[in-house]
Write a protein that holds these residues in place. Structure first.
Motif, mmCIF file in Angstrom:
data_model
loop_
_atom_site.group_PDB
_atom_site.id
_atom_site.type_symbol
_atom_site.label_atom_id
_atom_site.label_comp_id
_atom_site.label_asym_id
_atom_site.label_seq_id
_atom_site.Cartn_x
_atom_site.Cartn_y
_atom_site.Cartn_z
ATOM 1 N N LYS A 1 0.811 -1.212 0.000
ATOM 2 C CA LYS A 1 0.000 0.000 0.000
ATOM 3 C C LYS A 1 0.855 1.277 0.000
ATOM 4 C CE LYS A 1 -3.795 -2.323 2.382
ATOM 5 N NZ LYS A 1 -4.690 -2.349 3.566
ATOM 6 N N PRO A 2 1.693 1.443 -1.000
ATOM 7 C CA PRO A 2 2.589 2.616 -1.016
ATOM 8 C C PRO A 2 1.825 3.923 -1.204
ATOM 9 C CG PRO A 2 2.649 1.500 -3.131
ATOM 10 C CD PRO A 2 1.837 0.620 -2.211
ATOM 11 N N VAL A 3 2.409 4.990 -0.684
ATOM 12 C CA VAL A 3 1.862 6.331 -0.832
ATOM 13 C C VAL A 3 2.655 7.058 -1.910
ATOM 14 C CG1 VAL A 3 1.453 8.552 0.291
ATOM 15 C CG2 VAL A 3 1.102 6.423 1.558
ATOM 16 N N HIS A 4 1.954 7.591 -2.882
ATOM 17 C CA HIS A 4 2.595 8.334 -3.962
ATOM 18 C C HIS A 4 2.377 9.831 -3.744
ATOM 19 C CE1 HIS A 4 3.568 4.909 -6.627
ATOM 20 N NE2 HIS A 4 2.507 4.356 -6.050
ATOM 21 N N ARG A 5 3.428 10.598 -3.928
ATOM 22 C CA ARG A 5 3.379 12.045 -3.749
ATOM 23 C C ARG A 5 3.748 12.742 -5.043
ATOM 24 N NH1 ARG A 5 5.278 10.135 1.221
ATOM 25 N NH2 ARG A 5 4.105 10.944 3.017
ATOM 26 N N SER A 6 2.957 13.751 -5.386
ATOM 27 C CA SER A 6 3.239 14.536 -6.581
ATOM 28 C C SER A 6 2.941 15.998 -6.286
ATOM 29 C CB SER A 6 2.365 14.081 -7.759
ATOM 30 O OG SER A 6 2.589 12.724 -8.075
ATOM 31 N N MET A 7 3.572 16.884 -7.044
ATOM 32 C CA MET A 7 3.236 18.303 -6.991
ATOM 33 C C MET A 7 2.237 18.598 -8.106
ATOM 34 S SD MET A 7 4.571 20.004 -4.544
ATOM 35 C CE MET A 7 5.941 20.070 -3.380
ATOM 36 N N VAL A 8 1.115 19.238 -7.759
ATOM 37 C CA VAL A 8 0.072 19.535 -8.736
ATOM 38 C C VAL A 8 -0.168 21.038 -8.790
ATOM 39 C CG1 VAL A 8 -1.032 17.297 -8.389
ATOM 40 C CG2 VAL A 8 -1.803 19.263 -7.050
ATOM 41 N N SER A 9 -0.717 21.498 -9.900
ATOM 42 C CA SER A 9 -0.996 22.920 -10.063
ATOM 43 C C SER A 9 -2.081 23.367 -9.090
ATOM 44 C CB SER A 9 -1.441 23.216 -11.498
ATOM 45 O OG SER A 9 -1.884 24.555 -11.620
ATOM 46 N N ALA A 10 -1.860 24.526 -8.483
ATOM 47 C CA ALA A 10 -2.825 25.077 -7.532
ATOM 48 C C ALA A 10 -3.745 26.106 -8.174
ATOM 49 C CB ALA A 10 -2.090 25.716 -6.349
#
Length: 350
Positions: free
Chosen positions: A275-284
């Motif tokens: 159950k890995p957690v994926h992190r990304s930067m998204v446009s605000a």
């Protein structure tokens, strides 16, 4: 000097998320890392954003980003002299410590700078149909949907005013008259509003073509369906220091895969992640652009913001990212609108 510092203080065992909460709740754009009353370091908005850009997770220790040698003042220092020197170095808060290094107060220029008028123009993109919120948007444009008794776009304008912005443009198309009838020329909100009329939907950047040759300084662009307590003045300042033609506000988005992820190479299982957690930067949905970029927007044609930013990069110019860790909510779905309405006091704090 501020002497009540409990809201600004975190322990060295605190996480980056805990520190962000302290920065936000303390409302001084700084957190103080303290152990046994002694000041170990400071963490500012900038420290947090740089840490996020380095890929640090929100659960890591505050010691990963804190400034271990911050500028400090003694209890006998002249506050005016200290802050004059600090401001010359773009430092807006200085901890005061005693001879043993115990924190006793905080010097800040916030009261002097709060809501100082700035010339930076703001463009609010308000021409969309809000189809995901239908039928609520059948007769009311999405920016005019209410949080409590106040429309979203009015909340945004009031927050902009509180940070010193006065010159606002609003792009309108769908049910434009509803927005104009409420906001009018903006004088009653303490701002000047100019409308950019779209004869047809032009996307999240198309209306900007009307400002080519009009604006002579970097300007802020925001979607008019989002609520945020982000420090937009810091965003504008950041843009000015980067030598970039465009700055994109970003925030961390995480999701957890509900299964064990199996990595396979030629039928051979190399690893299994539970159950890995994926992190990304998204446009605000918040940007700062130089006037130069307006020349890249086609006139009277559909153009979205990603296309414009790609055009800027295609011209060999730099696009940079500014992490937004403050509260933020894009009201694109019914659940988002309900979330905002269930937290009225939070969003009406400006």
């Amino acid at each position: 000097m501020i002497k009540e510092l409990s809201a600004l203080t975190v322990a060295p065992t605190a996480s980056l998320m805990d520190t962000i909460e302290a920065i936000n709740s303390g409302a001084k754009q700084i957190a103080l890392v303290v152990d046994g009353g002694r000041l170990l370091g400071t963490v500012t908005d900038g420290d947090v954003r740089r840490g996020l850009l380095r890929g640090l997770g929100l659960q890591l220790s505050v010691t990963e980003v804190m400034n271990k040698s911050p500028l400090t003042a003694s209890v006998d220092s002249d506050a005016r002299a200290v802050m004059t020197s600090a401001l010359a170095k773009s430092i807006h808060a200085v901890p005061v410590v005693d001879a043993e290094g115990h924190i006793v107060g905080l010097l800040t220029d916030e009261d002097l700078l709060h809501a100082a008028e700035i010339s930076t123009p703001v463009v609010l993109m308000a021409g969309g149909k809000g189809v995901r919120l239908y039928p609520l948007t059948k007769d009311v444009p999405k920016p005019m949907l209410k949080i409590g008794e106040m429309p979203i776009i009015e909340i945004i304008i009031r927050k902009l005013h509180a940070q010193g912005f006065r010159n606002i443009y609003i792009s309108v198309n769908y049910l434009a008259e509803v927005i104009r009838d409420h906001i009018k020329d903006g004088a009653w909100l303490g701002v000047k509003v100019t409308y950019l009329e779209e004869s047809q939907p032009l996307g999240t950047a198309g209306a900007l073509a009307q400002l080519a040759g009009v604006l002579g300084e970097p300007f802020l662009v925001m979607n008019s369906d989002l609520l945020t307590n982000a420090d937009l003045v810091s965003l504008v300042r950041f843009h000015g220091k980067q030598g970039a033609k465009a700055t994109l506000g970003v925030r961390e988005y995480t999701f957890q895969v509900p299964y064990g992820v199996v990595n396979i190479n030629d039928h051979v299982v190399e690893s299994i992640s539970e159950k890995p957690v994926h992190r990304s930067m998204v446009s605000a949905g918040i940007y700062v652009l130089d006037p130069w970029a307006l020349n890249l927007v086609p006139k009277d044609e559909f153009c979205d913001m990603p296309t414009l930013l790609d055009s800027v990069r295609g011209e060999g110019e730099k696009v940079v990212a500014f992490p937004i860790h403050e509260s933020w909510l894009d009201i694109g779905r019914h659940d988002d609108l309900n979330d905002a309405r269930n937290n009225i006091e939070h969003w009406l704090n400006y």
